[in-house]
Design a protein around this motif. Structure first.
Motif, mmCIF file in Angstrom:
data_model
loop_
_atom_site.group_PDB
_atom_site.id
_atom_site.type_symbol
_atom_site.label_atom_id
_atom_site.label_comp_id
_atom_site.label_asym_id
_atom_site.label_seq_id
_atom_site.Cartn_x
_atom_site.Cartn_y
_atom_site.Cartn_z
ATOM 1 N N ARG A 35 17.286 12.725 33.056
ATOM 2 C CA ARG A 35 16.857 12.464 34.442
ATOM 3 C C ARG A 35 16.271 11.063 34.592
ATOM 4 N N ASN A 36 16.391 10.247 33.514
ATOM 5 C CA ASN A 36 15.861 8.879 33.513
ATOM 6 C C ASN A 36 14.349 8.829 33.684
ATOM 7 N N HIS A 37 13.667 9.885 33.241
ATOM 8 C CA HIS A 37 12.200 9.915 33.268
ATOM 9 C C HIS A 37 11.700 9.459 31.894
ATOM 10 N N TYR A 38 11.683 8.147 31.694
ATOM 11 C CA TYR A 38 11.378 7.614 30.368
ATOM 12 C C TYR A 38 9.919 7.870 29.960
ATOM 13 N N ASP A 39 8.992 7.809 30.912
ATOM 14 C CA ASP A 39 7.586 8.043 30.580
ATOM 15 C C ASP A 39 7.389 9.454 30.014
ATOM 16 N N LYS A 40 8.000 10.442 30.674
ATOM 17 C CA LYS A 40 7.884 11.812 30.191
ATOM 18 C C LYS A 40 8.579 11.975 28.837
ATOM 19 N N ALA A 41 9.745 11.359 28.711
ATOM 20 C CA ALA A 41 10.471 11.470 27.439
ATOM 21 C C ALA A 41 9.642 10.907 26.300
ATOM 22 N N LEU A 42 8.991 9.781 26.546
ATOM 23 C CA LEU A 42 8.158 9.174 25.510
ATOM 24 C C LEU A 42 6.998 10.091 25.146
ATOM 25 N N LYS A 43 6.391 10.710 26.161
ATOM 26 C CA LYS A 43 5.266 11.623 25.904
ATOM 27 C C LYS A 43 5.727 12.804 25.049
ATOM 28 N N TYR A 44 6.903 13.360 25.350
ATOM 29 C CA TYR A 44 7.388 14.511 24.594
ATOM 30 C C TYR A 44 7.799 14.123 23.170
ATOM 31 N N PHE A 45 8.413 12.940 23.013
ATOM 32 C CA PHE A 45 8.775 12.510 21.656
ATOM 33 C C PHE A 45 7.520 12.285 20.810
ATOM 34 N N ARG A 46 6.467 11.774 21.443
ATOM 35 C CA ARG A 46 5.214 11.605 20.702
ATOM 36 C C ARG A 46 4.650 12.951 20.247
ATOM 37 N N PRO A 53 5.429 15.060 11.600
ATOM 38 C CA PRO A 53 5.205 13.632 11.291
ATOM 39 C C PRO A 53 6.095 13.094 10.183
ATOM 40 N N ASP A 54 6.689 13.977 9.388
ATOM 41 C CA ASP A 54 7.537 13.522 8.278
ATOM 42 C C ASP A 54 9.011 13.455 8.645
ATOM 43 N N ASN A 55 9.343 13.768 9.887
ATOM 44 C CA ASN A 55 10.734 13.730 10.338
ATOM 45 C C ASN A 55 11.014 12.341 10.919
ATOM 46 N N PRO A 56 11.806 11.489 10.234
ATOM 47 C CA PRO A 56 12.023 10.122 10.723
ATOM 48 C C PRO A 56 12.805 10.071 12.039
ATOM 49 N N VAL A 57 13.586 11.123 12.330
ATOM 50 C CA VAL A 57 14.379 11.122 13.557
ATOM 51 C C VAL A 57 13.477 11.114 14.783
ATOM 52 N N ASN A 58 12.384 11.873 14.737
ATOM 53 C CA ASN A 58 11.459 11.894 15.864
ATOM 54 C C ASN A 58 10.840 10.510 16.087
ATOM 55 N N HIS A 59 10.453 9.876 15.003
ATOM 56 C CA HIS A 59 9.901 8.522 15.111
ATOM 57 C C HIS A 59 10.944 7.554 15.693
ATOM 58 N N ALA A 60 12.183 7.672 15.197
ATOM 59 C CA ALA A 60 13.243 6.763 15.663
ATOM 60 C C ALA A 60 13.518 6.963 17.149
ATOM 61 N N ASN A 61 13.490 8.228 17.609
ATOM 62 C CA ASN A 61 13.688 8.483 19.036
ATOM 63 C C ASN A 61 12.587 7.833 19.868
ATOM 64 N N MET A 62 11.365 7.908 19.357
ATOM 65 C CA MET A 62 10.255 7.284 20.063
ATOM 66 C C MET A 62 10.444 5.766 20.117
ATOM 67 N N ALA A 63 10.891 5.175 19.022
ATOM 68 C CA ALA A 63 11.155 3.731 18.999
ATOM 69 C C ALA A 63 12.259 3.373 19.979
ATOM 70 N N GLY A 64 13.274 4.222 20.074
ATOM 71 C CA GLY A 64 14.372 3.959 20.999
ATOM 72 C C GLY A 64 13.919 3.969 22.446
ATOM 73 N N ILE A 65 13.049 4.919 22.799
ATOM 74 C CA ILE A 65 12.540 4.978 24.173
ATOM 75 C C ILE A 65 11.699 3.741 24.486
ATOM 76 N N LEU A 66 10.856 3.342 23.543
ATOM 77 C CA LEU A 66 10.038 2.149 23.764
ATOM 78 C C LEU A 66 10.916 0.917 24.001
ATOM 79 N N SER A 67 12.010 0.828 23.251
ATOM 80 C CA SER A 67 12.923 -0.297 23.427
ATOM 81 C C SER A 67 13.589 -0.248 24.798
ATOM 82 N N GLU A 68 14.009 0.953 25.229
ATOM 83 C CA GLU A 68 14.627 1.102 26.548
ATOM 84 C C GLU A 68 13.654 0.703 27.659
ATOM 85 N N MET A 69 12.355 0.942 27.432
ATOM 86 C CA MET A 69 11.341 0.630 28.441
ATOM 87 C C MET A 69 10.910 -0.836 28.384
ATOM 88 N N GLY A 70 11.493 -1.608 27.428
ATOM 89 C CA GLY A 70 11.169 -3.028 27.337
ATOM 90 C C GLY A 70 10.004 -3.342 26.432
#
Length: 580
Positions: A35-46, A53-70
């Motif tokens: 739905r292009n709700h990046y703020d909510k997506a970032l909150k949920y990935f966090r 905390p040991d799953n690198p995919v979750n961290h990578a998804n969070m990094a991807g959202i931050l990059s999309e948000m600039g």
């Protein structure tokens, strides 16, 4: 009431307990992304990271959202944390980091991250994207990346880098890299073929021949090696070995385009012009080669050398349209018409896409001693003819070549002149001229840039129709020259002025409104720097003019869309080298 039992019914609704875990928050994050709700997506990935905390995919998804948000810096901090604390083997993080650095215009850091990715990643998941980014960084940094290896394509990209050096005329640098590649990977025959060519272009004929014979020992039917050997035999004066080899090459009809071009060029150089013409015509029928000016030139030469003068004229006219800045098609068309008027037959022509050797010096004299035309500086075949003459020409020719090379003055020229100076077998006058040239190059290097001419370019107003009538158009030039200062020499400032005039001419400047003088001036400086392979980034240019990076980029793209600067810079002459 007697005889009746009182039944109590539980009216509470059924309750399904929510299982709050990483998967729950991951699904919510993905739904928010849809739905292009990046703020909510970032909150949920966090939250997902908190639960796993040991799953690198979750961290990578969070990094991807931050990059999309600039938030590129924040994204890189997460990626660095993955590599340091979670999973050091997740090498794709380096590729993501390189993208973030590039978006921040931190090109040195982007290069470092990208090189690490290419050197450490075994799978090559983003190999194609990484190669595209490498081209961008080459353009921004004005140099090839310092890449030792690519783990996913061991040896291939290193060879491409060496081949690029060879095609740019940097023969000594190419030879050093190709020697290393050939030592590490002797089965990579393309590297050894190109190593032989680099020796040949430097005039080291025996070493070139020895290298190519070793290739043919390992693969007797290698077409590139056979063509190279034929050229080497001709250099030795021909003979039965060349005749036998020519008969074999004449009946070959290669399928791959690079092999067709190689064989056509070889046949032309060896004087088998009918075969050369046939091969070049095959290439021109392919739609992929319609914009290749040099290929049309080769076909025109083959047509002329086989007496098809009308066809040659037609092809050179096409070359002139495809490469309007080149002197080469104009020279050959003029020569063709001159000989026709005189009723004389036309001599056999060279297949190299540059002016004949004598004409190069005429052009050099036309430009004067202050600068060498770009066509002479950048064409690897021109450079190879200079280096060949430096080794094998007579003393008068060597003196001319030294004078011209001194004007080019790069590191490879310095090395070649140093070797000539150390060669006691050379005539004293030749060695003295080499010494003087080297000293002159040192003087130019110690002073920041060559001095400007007596009349500063900024003081020469435009005298061109609507441009002269619009003071804002002149103001753009004035601003550019005042900011550029002594960082650029006269020729570079002239090119900036010519680029501005070309742009104005193409858009018809009547009614053209200048709303941002600094933006246009900065864009002109940026593109001029790129044309001359001078280090310049959008950030550096923007800071000098006191404007934003996006403003420089916007105006540069506008000029480039009209004048095609980046396409001209990226244009490569068809290569006589071999690709992997």
């Amino acid at each position: 009431m007697k005889g009746k039992n009182l039944r109590v019914t539980d009216t509470r609704p059924n309750i399904i307990a929510l299982r709050l875990d990483a998967s729950f928050f991951f699904e919510r994050a993905v739904r928010s992304l849809d739905r292009n709700h990046y703020d909510k997506a970032l909150k949920y990935f966090r939250k997902a990271v908190e639960y796993e905390p040991d799953n690198p995919v979750n961290h990578a998804n969070m990094a991807g959202i931050l990059s999309e948000m600039g938030d590129y810096q924040g994204s890189n901090e997460v990626l660095e944390s993955i590599l340091k604390n979670v999973n050091p083997s997740m090498t794709e993080c380096y590729f993501y980091m390189a993208n973030n650095y590039a978006n921040m215009e931190q090109f040195e850091a982007a290069e470092k991250a990208l090189v690490t990715y290419l050197e450490e990643d075994e799978e090559g998941q983003f190999l194609e994207e990484a190669e595209d980014m490498m081209e961008l960084l080459y353009y921004e940094l004005n140099r090839p990346a310092k890449l030792n290896r690519i783990k996913a394509r061991q040896g291939v990209v290193e060879h491409d880098q060496a081949r690029l050096l060879l095609e740019e005329g940097k023969f000594a640098q190419a030879a050093k890299l190709l020697e290393q590649i050939s030592g590490d990977q002797p089965d990579l025959l393309a590297a050894r073929n190109n190593l032989a060519l680099s020796y040949y272009y430097m005039g080291m004929f025996e070493k070139a021949k020895e290298t190519i014979l070793q290739v043919l020992q390992d693969e007797p039917g290698n077409l590139h090696a056979l063509c190279n050997l034929a050229i080497f035999y001709q250099n030795e004066g021909g003979g039965p070995h060349l005749d036998a080899l020519l008969e074999s090459l004449t009946v070959i009809v290669p399928f791959q385009q690079d092999q067709v071009f190689k064989l056509g060029t070889t046949m032309g150089i060896l004087g088998r012009h009918e075969e050369a013409y046939r091969h070049f015509r095959r290439l021109l029928k392919d739609g992929e080669n319609k914009a290749d000016a040099s290929l049309y030139h080769y076909a025109a030469v083959a047509a002329s050398n086989t007496g098809r003068y009308a066809e040659a004229e037609r092809l050179w006219e096409l070359v002139k349209k495809l490469d309007p800045e080149s002197e080469t098609p104009r020279f050959y068309l003029s020569r063709l018409n001159e000989l026709r008027r005189m009723g004389r037959s036309i001599e056999k022509l060279s297949y190299h896409y540059h002016l004949p050797f004598d004409e190069q010096f005429k052009l050099w004299e036309k430009y004067g001693s202050r600068s060498v035309p770009d066509e002479m500086k950048k064409d690897p075949l021109v450079r190879s003819s200079f280096f060949w003459a430096l080794r094998h020409g007579d003393d008068a020719t060597k003196s001319q070549v030294i004078q011209a090379l001194a004007m080019i003055g790069d590191e490879e020229v310095r090395e070649a002149l140093g070797l000539l100076l150390a060669d006691v077998s050379q005539a004293p006058a030749v060695r003295e001229r080499a010494r003087a040239a080297l000293e002159g190059m040192d003087v130019r290097q110690t002073s920041a840039f060559a001095p400007l001419s007596d009349v500063a370019l900024a003081e020469q107003p435009l005298k061109q129709g609507a441009a002269a009538a619009n003071p804002q158009i002149q103001a753009v030039l004035d601003k550019a020259f005042s900011v550029m200062g002594k960082r650029y020499d006269t020729a570079q400032q002239n090119d900036l002025k010519d680029l501005w005039l070309e742009y104005l001419d193409r858009i018809s400047p009547e009614g053209f409104t200048i709303q941002h003088v600094e933006g246009w001036a900065a864009a002109l400086e940026y593109l001029t720097a790129k044309m001359h392979h001078t280090r310049a980034t959008y950030r550096e240019i923007a800071d000098r003019y006191g404007i934003s990076v996006s403003t420089v980029s916007r105006y540069a793209r506008q000029i480039d869309s009209v004048c095609g600067i980046k396409q001209k810079i990226a244009q490569r002459f068809p290569s006589f080298t071999e690709r992997v």
